[in-house]
Design an enzyme around this catalytic site. Structure first.
Site, PDB file in Angstrom:
ATOM      1  N   LYS A 164      -9.814  59.720  -7.314  1.00  0.00           N
ATOM      2  CA  LYS A 164     -10.853  60.721  -7.047  1.00  0.00           C
ATOM      3  C   LYS A 164     -11.468  60.470  -5.675  1.00  0.00           C
ATOM      4  O   LYS A 164     -11.689  61.405  -4.898  1.00  0.00           O
ATOM      5  CB  LYS A 164     -11.926  60.687  -8.151  1.00  0.00           C
ATOM      6  CG  LYS A 164     -11.391  61.210  -9.475  1.00  0.00           C
ATOM      7  CD  LYS A 164     -12.312  61.000 -10.659  1.00  0.00           C
ATOM      8  CE  LYS A 164     -11.592  61.427 -11.943  1.00  0.00           C
ATOM      9  NZ  LYS A 164     -12.338  61.268 -13.171  1.00  0.00           N
ATOM     10  N   GLN A 218     -17.526  58.242 -15.078  1.00  0.00           N
ATOM     11  CA  GLN A 218     -16.173  58.069 -15.589  1.00  0.00           C
ATOM     12  C   GLN A 218     -16.217  57.654 -17.057  1.00  0.00           C
ATOM     13  O   GLN A 218     -16.976  56.756 -17.444  1.00  0.00           O
ATOM     14  CB  GLN A 218     -15.428  57.013 -14.741  1.00  0.00           C
ATOM     15  CG  GLN A 218     -13.973  56.840 -15.081  1.00  0.00           C
ATOM     16  CD  GLN A 218     -13.133  58.095 -14.799  1.00  0.00           C
ATOM     17  OE1 GLN A 218     -13.427  58.861 -13.897  1.00  0.00           O
ATOM     18  NE2 GLN A 218     -12.095  58.304 -15.582  1.00  0.00           N
ATOM     19  N   ASP A 257     -17.849  67.734 -13.362  1.00  0.00           N
ATOM     20  CA  ASP A 257     -16.836  67.490 -14.399  1.00  0.00           C
ATOM     21  C   ASP A 257     -16.850  68.607 -15.442  1.00  0.00           C
ATOM     22  O   ASP A 257     -15.881  68.776 -16.183  1.00  0.00           O
ATOM     23  CB  ASP A 257     -17.169  66.173 -15.133  1.00  0.00           C
ATOM     24  CG  ASP A 257     -16.120  65.099 -14.924  1.00  0.00           C
ATOM     25  OD1 ASP A 257     -14.981  65.436 -14.557  1.00  0.00           O
ATOM     26  OD2 ASP A 257     -16.459  63.924 -15.143  1.00  0.00           O
TER      27      ASP A 257
HETATM   28  N1  GUN Z   1     -11.824  60.047 -18.345  1.00  0.00           N
HETATM   29  C1  GUN Z   1     -10.625  60.642 -18.546  1.00  0.00           C
HETATM   30  N2  GUN Z   1     -10.579  61.840 -17.947  1.00  0.00           N
HETATM   31  C2  GUN Z   1     -11.784  62.023 -17.365  1.00  0.00           C
HETATM   32  C3  GUN Z   1     -12.345  63.073 -16.588  1.00  0.00           C
HETATM   33  O1  GUN Z   1     -11.734  64.113 -16.320  1.00  0.00           O
HETATM   34  N3  GUN Z   1     -13.633  62.873 -16.162  1.00  0.00           N
HETATM   35  C4  GUN Z   1     -14.338  61.757 -16.464  1.00  0.00           C
HETATM   36  N4  GUN Z   1     -15.596  61.656 -16.021  1.00  0.00           N
HETATM   37  N5  GUN Z   1     -13.838  60.752 -17.186  1.00  0.00           N
HETATM   38  C5  GUN Z   1     -12.574  60.894 -17.628  1.00  0.00           C
END
Ligand code: GUN
Length: 294
Positions: free
Chosen positions: A54, A98, A121
């Site tokens: 990311k 996350q 998100d």
């Molecule tokens: N953990 C697995 N996929 C994601 C996601 O798309 N966003 C976040 N914040 N955590 C995750």
């Protein structure tokens, strides 16, 4: 029939070049640099790897990123304090925590503390609820990536039979709602579905996010179906595979996404999109005589 293999990497590359242009405009016209804050709790290697991706994506398109790393033992209150500070920081446009979080932290309390206008998100209850009425502030990234792939390939959704395999809050349910909003006829299958093939054989568009390697074999796919594989599984020998028997199903489908190289690239790309969109909204709110919505 042999399917067209959808190149998610190429679609992501094209979109990211477009987003870089939008970042340049924000900088030159509004003196704004979009910024994403990422909170990572603990030392889960998969989470660390996702977060690295990311942050690299941000760099690629000119988004500033701020990584806040907290120990597994961090208290919920301390985590919520970090979110509150970021909510109140006008230079931050997106906040991402996350997942998964350690068991002692209540995920819903954390996600709902994030300002809806910075919830890039799309996991806040308001954004989740907005999927039902088609009024999200931000669409969740993986389902949005699936939608963008279909759009890019000019695959119509309206009036078609869509079967989503997997009913998670992050992928299955929001994907189903977003495609229903586009007037598809949608069915969701899940772990307890009896005789999966009865449903998948009806699908013009089959979206699979079950986390089970080889769940979808050619026998349960309609000839000419569009198959979107959101699965991401690491086999004991280290290979990464999706949920679809790719070699078998590609001989029956009209389109198919590979794993890796399909939907995966799009998730981060849509996160970048949402962060830029948030910065654009903030910039236009400060230059517009009209206040943006609360
Ligand atoms: N953990 C697995 N996929 C994601 C996601 O798309 N966003 C976040 N914040 N955590 C995750």
């Amino acid at each position: 029939m042999t399917a067209k293999i959808i190149d998610g990497k190429a679609i992501a590359r094209k979109l990211r070049a477009e987003y870089h242009g939008r970042v340049d405009v924000l900088r030159s016209r509004h003196n704004v640099t979009p910024a994403l804050a990422v909170i990572l709790v603990g030392d889960n290697p998969a989470s660390q790897s996702y977060v690295r991706n990311k942050i690299a994506g941000c760099k690629e398109v000119g988004i500033r990123s701020e990584l806040i790393e907290l120990p597994t033992t961090v208290g919920e209150t301390e985590l919520l304090d970090h979110i509150e500070r970021l909510n109140n920081d006008a230079s931050i446009h997106g906040i991402l925590v996350q997942l998964p979080l350690p068991a002692h932290i209540k995920v819903s309390s954390v996600l709902e503390r994030i300002s809806v206008e910075k919830d890039v998100d799309g996991f806040h209850l308001y954004n989740m609820g907005g999927l039902v009425t088609g009024n999200t502030v931000f669409s969740p990234c993986t389902p949005y990536g699936v939608q963008k792939i279909l759009e890019h390939e000019n695959i119509p959704v309206e009036g078609r039979n869509v079967v989503v395999v997997g009913a998670s809050n992050i992928v299955g349910k929001p994907t189903a709602l977003m495609l229903m909003q586009q007037d598809a006829t949608v069915v969701i299958c899940h772990k307890k579905t009896v005789d999966l093939g009865n449903f998948t054989l009806l699908a013009d568009i089959l979206v699979v996010a079950a986390g089970v390697p080889n769940l979808i074999v050619p026998q349960i796919v309609k000839t000419g179906a569009v198959v979107i594989d959101v699965g991401f599984n690491r086999l004991p020998d280290g290979r990464i595979v999706g949920d679809v028997d790719f070699d078998g199903v590609k001989e029956k489908a009209s389109y198919i996404t590979p794993v890796p190289g399909g939907v995966g690239q799009m998730t981060v790309t849509m996160l970048l999109h949402n962060t830029i969109l948030s910065a654009e909204r903030a910039a236009s709110a400060t230059t517009s005589p009209f206040r943006r919505r609360a």
